[in-house]
Design a protein around this motif. Structure first.
Motif, PDB file in Angstrom:
ATOM      1  N   MET A 224       1.710  12.855 -37.124  1.00 44.62           N
ATOM      2  CA  MET A 224       1.556  12.035 -35.570  1.00 44.62           C
ATOM      3  C   MET A 224       2.577  11.170 -35.250  1.00 44.62           C
ATOM      4  N   GLY A 225       2.827  10.352 -36.232  1.00 42.12           N
ATOM      5  CA  GLY A 225       3.774   9.278 -35.946  1.00 42.12           C
ATOM      6  C   GLY A 225       5.017  10.050 -35.686  1.00 42.12           C
ATOM      7  N   GLU A 226       5.580  10.973 -36.417  1.00 41.78           N
ATOM      8  CA  GLU A 226       6.985  11.604 -36.017  1.00 41.78           C
ATOM      9  C   GLU A 226       6.877  12.326 -34.885  1.00 41.78           C
ATOM     10  N   ALA A 227       6.024  12.762 -34.361  1.00 40.10           N
ATOM     11  CA  ALA A 227       5.764  13.505 -33.068  1.00 40.10           C
ATOM     12  C   ALA A 227       5.907  12.426 -31.730  1.00 40.10           C
ATOM     13  N   VAL A 228       5.422  11.254 -32.050  1.00 34.43           N
ATOM     14  CA  VAL A 228       5.734  10.282 -30.933  1.00 34.43           C
ATOM     15  C   VAL A 228       7.015   9.816 -30.754  1.00 34.43           C
ATOM     16  N   LEU A 229       7.700   9.572 -32.093  1.00 38.62           N
ATOM     17  CA  LEU A 229       8.867   8.899 -32.137  1.00 38.62           C
ATOM     18  C   LEU A 229       9.944   9.799 -31.530  1.00 38.62           C
ATOM     19  N   SER A 230       9.677  11.231 -31.890  1.00 37.40           N
ATOM     20  CA  SER A 230      10.567  12.378 -31.305  1.00 37.40           C
ATOM     21  C   SER A 230      10.527  12.572 -30.173  1.00 37.40           C
ATOM     22  N   GLU A 231       9.329  12.382 -29.148  1.00 40.99           N
ATOM     23  CA  GLU A 231       9.146  12.702 -27.764  1.00 40.99           C
ATOM     24  C   GLU A 231       9.407  11.393 -26.868  1.00 40.99           C
ATOM     25  N   ARG A 232       9.340  10.100 -27.496  1.00 41.21           N
ATOM     26  CA  ARG A 232       8.993   9.090 -26.638  1.00 41.21           C
ATOM     27  C   ARG A 232      10.320   8.033 -27.119  1.00 41.21           C
ATOM     28  N   GLY A 233      11.274   8.126 -26.611  1.00 38.19           N
ATOM     29  CA  GLY A 233      12.423   7.138 -26.648  1.00 38.19           C
ATOM     30  C   GLY A 233      12.182   5.806 -26.802  1.00 38.19           C
ATOM     31  N   GLU A 234      11.045   5.092 -25.958  1.00 43.29           N
ATOM     32  CA  GLU A 234      10.587   3.885 -25.824  1.00 43.29           C
ATOM     33  C   GLU A 234       9.896   3.362 -26.810  1.00 43.29           C
ATOM     34  N   VAL A 235       9.773   4.241 -27.883  1.00 48.08           N
ATOM     35  CA  VAL A 235       8.907   3.735 -28.993  1.00 48.08           C
ATOM     36  C   VAL A 235       9.841   3.512 -30.041  1.00 48.08           C
ATOM     37  N   ALA A 236       9.856   2.280 -30.771  1.00 47.94           N
ATOM     38  CA  ALA A 236      10.822   1.919 -31.939  1.00 47.94           C
ATOM     39  C   ALA A 236      10.043   2.364 -33.143  1.00 47.94           C
ATOM     40  N   GLU A 237       8.683   1.955 -33.260  1.00 46.10           N
ATOM     41  CA  GLU A 237       8.176   2.225 -34.517  1.00 46.10           C
ATOM     42  C   GLU A 237       6.402   2.426 -34.311  1.00 46.10           C
ATOM     43  N   ILE A 238       5.988   3.006 -34.984  1.00 43.23           N
ATOM     44  CA  ILE A 238       4.470   3.240 -34.823  1.00 43.23           C
ATOM     45  C   ILE A 238       3.414   3.057 -36.075  1.00 43.23           C
ATOM     46  N   ARG A 239       2.516   2.267 -36.136  1.00 37.29           N
ATOM     47  CA  ARG A 239       1.655   1.975 -37.098  1.00 37.29           C
ATOM     48  C   ARG A 239       0.400   2.700 -36.742  1.00 37.29           C
ATOM     49  N   LEU A 240       0.166   3.381 -37.793  1.00 32.55           N
ATOM     50  CA  LEU A 240      -1.365   4.295 -37.892  1.00 32.55           C
ATOM     51  C   LEU A 240      -2.193   3.794 -39.089  1.00 32.55           C
ATOM     52  N   SER A 241      -3.426   3.590 -38.754  1.00 29.49           N
ATOM     53  CA  SER A 241      -4.483   3.376 -39.628  1.00 29.49           C
ATOM     54  C   SER A 241      -5.633   4.487 -39.300  1.00 29.49           C
ATOM     55  N   MET A 242      -6.040   5.197 -40.532  1.00 30.36           N
ATOM     56  CA  MET A 242      -6.881   6.115 -40.089  1.00 30.36           C
ATOM     57  C   MET A 242      -8.219   6.411 -41.554  1.00 30.36           C
ATOM     58  N   PRO A 243      -9.237   5.900 -41.147  1.00 31.46           N
ATOM     59  CA  PRO A 243     -10.053   6.277 -42.244  1.00 31.46           C
ATOM     60  C   PRO A 243     -10.507   7.639 -42.302  1.00 31.46           C
ATOM     61  N   ASN A 244     -10.584   8.051 -43.667  1.00 27.74           N
ATOM     62  CA  ASN A 244     -11.056   9.485 -43.804  1.00 27.74           C
ATOM     63  C   ASN A 244     -12.479   9.521 -43.713  1.00 27.74           C
ATOM     64  N   LYS A 245     -13.068   9.962 -42.705  1.00 27.13           N
ATOM     65  CA  LYS A 245     -14.435   9.879 -42.426  1.00 27.13           C
ATOM     66  C   LYS A 245     -14.957  11.343 -42.952  1.00 27.13           C
ATOM     67  N   HIS A 246     -15.480  11.242 -44.332  1.00 29.98           N
ATOM     68  CA  HIS A 246     -15.642  12.222 -45.219  1.00 29.98           C
ATOM     69  C   HIS A 246     -17.035  13.075 -44.872  1.00 29.98           C
ATOM     70  N   HIS A 247     -16.667  14.284 -44.937  1.00 33.05           N
ATOM     71  CA  HIS A 247     -18.004  15.075 -44.421  1.00 33.05           C
ATOM     72  C   HIS A 247     -18.031  15.966 -45.655  1.00 33.05           C
TER      73      HIS A 247
END
Ligand SMILES: O=c1[nH]c(=O)c2[nH]c(=O)[nH]c2[nH]1
Length: 291
Positions: A224-247
């Motif tokens: 997800m982060g890689e896709a944002v950086l490869s398509e959006r040149g205005e983004v230098a860095e993205i930080r993601l926090s994703m809880p694994n909502k177990h099912h």
């Protein structure tokens, strides 16, 4: 031993600001939670209680409301930049400002198939966010979103992890993957169209979550982060926090029933918490953007 004052900032937290603007009979809503924090040489108040340099937090709150009246709020990044630059420009002792804004969405209520002029329903828990940091005449913008809840009911596996005497988790090649995405991306460059950039980054995050076949939530996060950086040149860095909502697949065998990934227990806690940063190796210096 000497004791001294370390880094400090102060301001008004969570000013709830709602504006209504009108185009004829059609009303437009902005619903924001704004926090301001000022930095500078504030030793006097801490050490002696001399408040001659303290721009009261009450004044900071009033400024938020007055600015919302004096010109249209617009995009949250622009509003944050206006406020932050005002505090640093107006008061000599204030050399830095941090303005944090959450935007809460409202949808028009459809009435007879037509969006109503002035009646709205809350869009949900998701928030658009920004953190603007001003230091003297420089500015950094970190925008993002919070509580974007997503789920895919297949296309996710998790296996190959080490097993020791405490490992009970079964390997799986088909599971539900669900999370509530918190993303913060740091902008670089100038002349950024904040609204379009936000909409495109949100689209990319969602499309990548949906389409990337997942071998771990970590792999999905990076994709997800890689896709944002490869398509959006205005983004230098993205930080993601994703809880694994177990099912968890419910064991229905006591009732003589099979369960082929059809009936799940959506667990609340504990949850895995997967966090990571994806960045360009030639990104502009973050300065105080994350501090
Ligand atoms: O995608 C996952 N990553 C993990 O690190 C992990 N750990 C775990 O128990 N389940 C999962 N799923």
């Amino acid at each position: 031993m000497a004791i001294k004052l370390g880094p400090n900032q102060y301001g008004k937290a969570e000013v709830r600001l709602v504006t209504v603007t009108r185009t004829g009979d059609v009303h437009h809503l902005k619903d924001l939670t704004v926090s301001t924090a000022l930095r500078g040489d504030l030793a006097k108040t801490h050490l002696t209680g001399d408040n001659s340099d303290v721009v009261a937090t009450d004044t900071q709150k009033n400024t938020v409301y007055a600015f919302a009246k004096e010109s249209p709020v617009g995009e949250i990044e622009d509003f944050g930049l206006r406020l932050g630059r005002h505090f640093v420009g107006e008061f000599g002792q204030i050399t830095g400002a941090r303005v944090t804004i959450d935007e809460h969405g409202w949808d028009r209520i459809p009435v007879g198939g037509r969006p109503h002029d002035h009646a709205f329903s809350r869009s949900g828990e998701e928030k658009r966010t920004t953190v603007v940091t001003i230091e003297n005449d420089r500015a950094w913008v970190v925008s993002g979103l919070r509580d974007l809840v997503v789920l895919k009911s297949t296309g996710s596996e998790f296996h190959g992890f080490p097993r020791d005497k405490y490992t009970t988790l079964a390997e799986t090649d088909d599971r539900i993957l669900a999370t509530a995405v918190t993303a913060q991306w740091r902008y670089q460059g100038s002349g950024i169209d904040w609204r379009t950039s936000f909409a495109e980054i949100r689209r990319i995050l969602l499309e990548t979550f949906a389409t990337k076949h997942s071998l771990s939530l970590q792999q999905t996060l990076y994709a997800m982060g890689e896709a944002v950086l490869s398509e959006r040149g205005e983004v230098a860095e993205i930080r993601l926090s994703m809880p694994n909502k177990h099912h968890f697949v419910v064991d229905l065998s006591p009732f003589g029933l099979t369960n082929d990934n059809e009936v799940f227990h959506a667990a609340d806690r504990p949850y895995g918490l997967i966090e990571g940063t994806v960045l360009r190796d030639d990104a502009e210096d973050p300065g105080p953007a994350w501090l």
